[in-house]
Structures are given as C-alpha cells and as structure tokens.
Scaffold this active site. Structure first.
Site, PDB file in Angstrom:
ATOM      1  N   CYS A  78       3.490  -0.273  18.455  1.00 58.26           N
ATOM      2  CA  CYS A  78       3.518   0.921  19.300  1.00 58.26           C
ATOM      3  C   CYS A  78       2.148   1.204  19.921  1.00 58.26           C
ATOM      4  O   CYS A  78       1.128   1.164  19.231  1.00 58.26           O
ATOM      5  CB  CYS A  78       3.971   2.107  18.450  1.00 58.26           C
ATOM      6  SG  CYS A  78       3.841   3.677  19.314  1.00 58.26           S
TER       7      CYS A  78
ATOM      8  N   CYS B 207      -0.193   9.703  17.285  1.00 62.84           N
ATOM      9  CA  CYS B 207       0.737   9.571  16.155  1.00 62.84           C
ATOM     10  C   CYS B 207       0.023   8.898  14.993  1.00 62.84           C
ATOM     11  O   CYS B 207      -0.783   7.990  15.185  1.00 62.84           O
ATOM     12  CB  CYS B 207       1.958   8.751  16.565  1.00 62.84           C
ATOM     13  SG  CYS B 207       3.227   8.724  15.284  1.00 62.84           S
TER      14      CYS B 207
ATOM     15  N   CYS C 291       5.934   3.714  25.351  1.00 68.17           N
ATOM     16  CA  CYS C 291       5.401   5.037  25.045  1.00 68.17           C
ATOM     17  C   CYS C 291       3.920   4.932  24.685  1.00 68.17           C
ATOM     18  O   CYS C 291       3.532   4.126  23.850  1.00 68.17           O
ATOM     19  CB  CYS C 291       6.232   5.568  23.882  1.00 68.17           C
ATOM     20  SG  CYS C 291       5.468   6.820  22.916  1.00 68.17           S
TER      21      CYS C 291
ATOM     22  N   CYS D  64       3.127   2.502  13.435  1.00 70.15           N
ATOM     23  CA  CYS D  64       4.115   1.440  13.702  1.00 70.15           C
ATOM     24  C   CYS D  64       3.400   0.336  14.492  1.00 70.15           C
ATOM     25  O   CYS D  64       2.766   0.619  15.511  1.00 70.15           O
ATOM     26  CB  CYS D  64       5.299   1.984  14.485  1.00 70.15           C
ATOM     27  SG  CYS D  64       6.075   3.386  13.656  1.00 70.15           S
TER      28      CYS D  64
ATOM     29  N   CYS E 221      12.753  12.209  28.005  1.00 71.67           N
ATOM     30  CA  CYS E 221      12.167  11.823  26.723  1.00 71.67           C
ATOM     31  C   CYS E 221      10.907  12.664  26.507  1.00 71.67           C
ATOM     32  O   CYS E 221       9.998  12.654  27.338  1.00 71.67           O
ATOM     33  CB  CYS E 221      11.833  10.332  26.755  1.00 71.67           C
ATOM     34  SG  CYS E 221      11.111   9.749  25.221  1.00 71.67           S
TER      35      CYS E 221
ATOM     36  N   GLU F  18       2.713  12.227  27.214  1.00 69.07           N
ATOM     37  CA  GLU F  18       3.642  11.615  28.172  1.00 69.07           C
ATOM     38  C   GLU F  18       5.046  12.207  28.009  1.00 69.07           C
ATOM     39  O   GLU F  18       5.488  12.483  26.897  1.00 69.07           O
ATOM     40  CB  GLU F  18       3.741  10.110  27.912  1.00 69.07           C
ATOM     41  CG  GLU F  18       2.478   9.358  28.223  1.00 69.07           C
ATOM     42  CD  GLU F  18       2.641   7.862  27.965  1.00 69.07           C
ATOM     43  OE1 GLU F  18       1.661   7.148  28.143  1.00 69.07           O
ATOM     44  OE2 GLU F  18       3.753   7.428  27.570  1.00 69.07           O
TER      45      GLU F  18
HETATM   46  S1  SF4 Z   1       6.905   4.329  17.283  1.00 69.00           S
HETATM   47 FE1  SF4 Z   1       4.819   5.074  17.768  1.00 69.00          FE
HETATM   48  S2  SF4 Z   1       5.085   7.234  18.291  1.00 69.00           S
HETATM   49 FE2  SF4 Z   1       6.958   6.595  17.223  1.00 69.00          FE
HETATM   50  S3  SF4 Z   1       6.575   7.065  15.060  1.00 69.00           S
HETATM   51 FE3  SF4 Z   1       5.929   4.940  15.352  1.00 69.00          FE
HETATM   52  S4  SF4 Z   1       3.720   5.060  15.805  1.00 69.00           S
HETATM   53 FE4  SF4 Z   1       4.603   7.110  16.098  1.00 69.00          FE
END
Ligand code: SF4
Length: 347
Positions: free
Chosen positions: A118, A111, A339, A115, A104, A89
């Site tokens: 997310c 990833c 995201c 987190c 962005c 994206e």
């Molecule tokens: S917010 Fe999402 S994309 Fe960003 S580092 Fe954490 S897990 Fe990865």
C-alpha cells in the site's frame, strides 16, 4: 466546532439554543448545507440577520481542493487540503449507469497498518480525521458527481486509513450521511472496510448502523497473510471470519471479502482452493482486485499485478466451489490510481 460539517443535527440545535435562537432553524440550515451545490442561499433561508451572520462563518470550509486528477473513464481523484495543512485523498468512480457514481472516502491521514503493498502507509500515520472532515469529503465528491452529470449513489470507506481505528468518527459521519434530513444516503449505500480489526467489526455491528462490511483478506492463510499485512499477527484468518460471521448474523448483510491479486504472491490455484474452502459454507461475496503498482514496498518488494491467465484460473476455482466472486473493474489506471499515490507525489 469550527464548521457546519462538524455538527450533527442535535448538536446544532443545542448550539442555536445556547446562542439564544430557536433550535428549529438547525434542520433547515443543515439541509441547505448538505444540498448546496456551491454556496448556501442564505436569503432563501430567511433567518434572523444576527443568526445568519454567525452561521455564514461556520459555512466557510477550511478544507480546500489541492489537486484533481481525472481519468478517461470518468474517475476523479481529489486531493483535499485540511485546515492544518495535511492532505487526504477522496475518489469518485463512475457507475455502470450513466447517472450514478460511487465515492471512496479516507478515514485517517496516512495509516499505521503497514500493509506491504500500500502506498498510503509508506508515509506513516499522522492523525485521525474528524467526522466533519469526512463529511467535507462526502460533500466534495457529491459536488464533483453533480458536475459530471451523476448522482453520488454509494460511499465506501476504503481510502486512506483503517476505519475501525477511527470508528467513533466514522460512525458519527455515517449517521449524518445517512440521515434523511441531511446526506440522505441509505445504510445500504454505505460500506465500511477493514483489514481485520476484530473488535472494530464487533463495535460496528453494535453501533446499529447496518451498513455493509468489507473485509480485506488478501490471503487465505495466516502465514502468507502475515507477510502482507502485519495486523495478521494480532488477528488470524479464522478469527476475522468468525467476526464477519457475527456481523452478517446481526445485520443480515452479506459481507464482502476483498482480495487483491499479486503475481506469484497470493494468486495460485492452491490459494484459490484454500480461499474457497473458507468461504464455500459462508454467504460472502469475493471482490477480486487488480493491483495498481506503487513501487518498492516497505519490505523492499516490487509487487506486480496478476496475469490475466492466473486471474481467470483463480476466479474459476472460486466459482467452481460455489463462491460468488467478481472482478472489480479497474479505475483510473492512467492517474495515480492506488490509494495514497497522488498524496505521496504532491505533498
Ligand atoms: S491498505 Fe493501506 S490504507 Fe488500508 S489499512 Fe492497509 S496500510 Fe492502511
């Protein structure tokens, strides 16, 4: 190398030499490539025909637009399909000024950071993006901005992925975006974010890029941060802020602290005071973000956005303690704003 986006100027000069052509053509070719709103005007470049034929093959991109969402506020989210079929994206966000926009960019497919709030991390990590794939995103957003009558003014690496875990490619891409013969963005127009990978912060400082750094803190103490961001088990809050201090001292650029307010998790007055205590003596700005819900998290929690009253209280405590803090304007709420959401739905 399979596309013009994969080449730095020096690399294309070397390639042209190895093909038996003058390296001086390289700058004109890449300038035309970066400036092209659609196709490069090859006739205008007046290249030797055999060279033009070879370069035309390189100008064909393997990155294609798989989906586009547009919000009423002008935010556009692009889902780009890469040469291997994976998707990433990229987002264009309108600026306060009618003629400008911010982009962005993603640095990885998926990833690994985990987190908890997310959407990107739910599908795990697939691979790092190449510098060329980041340039393709940059150019796609630049064209998207032009279509809407705007200029792509700033770029943030805050999309999918942790930029510090793919830093070599991020640095290579930024060098091309900022090169005044190519992307022509100034260093000050580029921001690289991190959830707090301390060696990455130091390596970015050592790269000499002099871009802005944004640190996603999201909690003021190690215990509550560890519940949200598994990376906190490796790097504590004090250690991260010490690296941010070093970055600031070396580059002279104030670091931005990103803090996504989650209802009942990190939005209390006590946590605002803790954050203020960390930052009062530092010249760092706080960007407060409103959470875009992404459903049940990896740990089985359904996070909710902060209430207006708690948000106001939080920012008042920061400002009352001399910390510069702002709310980032929410973007594209009626599209898959967080995201990773669009990709999750359409992949
Ligand atoms: S917010 Fe999402 S994309 Fe960003 S580092 Fe954490 S897990 Fe990865």
């Amino acid at each position: 190398m399979t596309a013009l986006a994969d080449y730095s100027l020096a690399e294309l000069q070397a390639e042209l030499t190895s093909w038996g052509f003058k390296p001086s053509h390289a700058a004109r070719v890449l300038r035309a490539y970066y400036a092209a709103e659609g196709e490069i005007d090859w006739e205008k470049l007046r290249l030797p025909a055999p060279l033009a034929d070879r370069l035309m093959g390189l100008a064909r991109t393997s990155v294609a637009l798989a989906a586009r969402q547009r919000a009423d506020d002008g935010t556009a989210k692009l889902l780009l399909r890469l040469g291997d079929g994976r998707t990433v994206e990229s987002v264009l966000m309108p600026d306060y000024r009618d003629d400008r926009a911010a982009g962005c960019l993603s640095s990885q497919v998926g990833c690994a950071m985990g987190c908890d709030f997310c959407a990107t991390t739910k599908t795990g990590f697939e691979r790092n993006l190449t510098a060329g794939e980041m340039i393709e995103q940059f150019l796609a957003l630049r064209r998207e901005a032009i279509t809407g009558g705007r200029r792509l003014q700033t770029v943030v690496f805050m999309g999918m992925g942790e930029p510090m875990l793919n830093l070599d490619n991020v640095v290579a891409a930024v060098r091309r975006m900022a090169d005044n013969k190519l992307g022509a963005l100034g260093w000050r127009q580029v921001t690289v974010s991190t959830v707090g990978i301390v060696p990455g912060i130091d390596a970015l400082a050592a790269s000499g890029l002099n871009v802005h750094l944004a640190v996603s803190l999201h909690a003021p103490d190690d215990a509550s941060r560890q519940a949200l961001l598994p990376v906190s088990k490796r790097f504590g809050v004090e250690e991260i802020l010490a690296a941010a201090d070093r970055y600031q001292a070396q580059t002279g650029r104030p670091v931005t602290i990103q803090y996504c307010l989650l209802r009942g998790v990190n939005d209390s007055v006590a946590q605002a005071r803790q954050l203020a205590a960390l930052l009062t003596a530092r010249r760092m700005h706080v960007n407060l973000l409103r959470y875009n819900p992404t459903g049940i998290s990896l740990r089985g929690i359904e996070y909710e956005p902060v209430t207006d009253a708690s948000a106001e209280q939080f920012i008042a405590v920061l400002r009352g303690n001399g910390v510069i803090a702002h709310f980032r304007r929410p973007r594209g709420r009626e599209i898959d704003a967080a995201c990773g959401q669009l990709r999750q739905r359409l992949s």
